[in-house]
Design a protein around this motif. Sequence first.
Motif, mmCIF file in Angstrom:
data_model
loop_
_atom_site.group_PDB
_atom_site.id
_atom_site.type_symbol
_atom_site.label_atom_id
_atom_site.label_comp_id
_atom_site.label_asym_id
_atom_site.label_seq_id
_atom_site.Cartn_x
_atom_site.Cartn_y
_atom_site.Cartn_z
ATOM 1 N N VAL A 46 40.575 12.661 22.394
ATOM 2 C CA VAL A 46 41.647 11.670 22.284
ATOM 3 C C VAL A 46 42.600 11.777 23.474
ATOM 4 N N GLU A 47 42.894 12.992 23.897
ATOM 5 C CA GLU A 47 43.747 13.181 25.077
ATOM 6 C C GLU A 47 43.098 12.580 26.322
ATOM 7 N N ALA A 48 41.778 12.726 26.449
ATOM 8 C CA ALA A 48 41.071 12.141 27.592
ATOM 9 C C ALA A 48 41.110 10.620 27.536
ATOM 10 N N LEU A 49 40.908 10.051 26.367
ATOM 11 C CA LEU A 49 40.958 8.593 26.209
ATOM 12 C C LEU A 49 42.320 8.046 26.617
ATOM 13 N N THR A 50 43.364 8.616 26.063
ATOM 14 C CA THR A 50 44.703 8.104 26.340
ATOM 15 C C THR A 50 45.112 8.392 27.786
ATOM 16 N N ILE A 90 50.395 -7.584 30.899
ATOM 17 C CA ILE A 90 50.336 -6.543 29.885
ATOM 18 C C ILE A 90 48.880 -6.311 29.513
ATOM 19 N N LEU A 91 48.471 -5.056 29.433
ATOM 20 C CA LEU A 91 47.141 -4.695 28.956
ATOM 21 C C LEU A 91 47.320 -3.902 27.667
ATOM 22 N N ALA A 92 46.823 -4.446 26.568
ATOM 23 C CA ALA A 92 46.968 -3.790 25.272
ATOM 24 C C ALA A 92 45.655 -3.866 24.519
ATOM 25 N N THR A 93 45.379 -2.822 23.746
ATOM 26 C CA THR A 93 44.145 -2.775 22.976
ATOM 27 C C THR A 93 44.325 -1.879 21.767
ATOM 28 N N ALA A 94 43.402 -1.970 20.826
ATOM 29 C CA ALA A 94 43.335 -1.067 19.671
ATOM 30 C C ALA A 94 41.979 -0.382 19.740
ATOM 31 N N VAL A 95 41.968 0.853 20.199
ATOM 32 C CA VAL A 95 40.728 1.559 20.538
ATOM 33 C C VAL A 95 39.926 1.903 19.285
ATOM 34 N N ASP A 96 38.650 1.525 19.320
ATOM 35 C CA ASP A 96 37.671 1.997 18.335
ATOM 36 C C ASP A 96 36.611 2.745 19.133
#
Length: 286
Positions: free
Chosen positions: A196-200, A170-176
């Motif tokens: 934000v669309e590009a990031l996700t 699993i790869l999980a993060t909280a983007v700042d």
Amino acid sequence: MAIVLGPNRYGKAETRLVRVVRDGESHRLADLNVSVALAGDLAATHLTGDNSGVLPTDTMKNTVYAFAKKHGVGEPEEFGLRLARHFVTSRAQVHSARVSIESHGWDRLGPHSFQRQGSHTRTATVTVTAEAEQVVSGITGLVLLNSTASEFHGFPRDDYTTLTGTTDRILATAVDARWRHALPAGDWATSYAGAVEALTGAFVDTYSYSLQQTLYAMGSRVLSARPEVAEIRLVLPNKHHYLVDLSPFGLANDNEVFIAGDRPYGLIEGTVTRDDAPAASAEWYL
């Protein structure tokens, strides 16, 4: 040995502002946390206690509320620019104004009913001097997770290494993320939504061999999609998920049951920039 006063600034932190726009029966909501910091010819108050050039921080707070009424809020970048320009142009001793804004989103439930978005916060930091203006947009607390398509192996080992490599995790993060604009965005809302669309999108599309690789892919996608962005800085905590040992219960765990780790966690940071990006006019990544 001489003792001198170094760089300094002062201001009002975290002014909470909620502005309701009443368009008949259908209302709109802006929910901001606004911090103002001023710098300039302020040595006297530090060295002698002379406050003749010190605009009270209470006045900064009042200005935030008055401007919200007189001019409206709009996009956080617009509101920050309006405030920062005011402080620089109205006070001779102020050479630089920095306005940092957290913008909390609300989902509409009805004409005048809302539910606060809890997954992330939009940010904007505006720095204005007599010579230049700098706008940094961003997002914090954007939690993303891929349940597969992530590996981590091939790392060096020493006497203290216990981690085993994996080809499926699993790869999980909280983007700042914060991105500095090279050009005025024109439509700040569209620019923010596109970033934000590009990031996700990059997070979804990247088969990851490391969170560092994913960081670079996310930053690159923003720069490719948004020509008004000069560079982007990302801070990505690695939200570890550990397989639970189910063998004591006679059960196999085929990458299905995990413990979501809290701390300690890996922290990956990096900046992705255009090689021809104009230099920043002020520190923007802090």
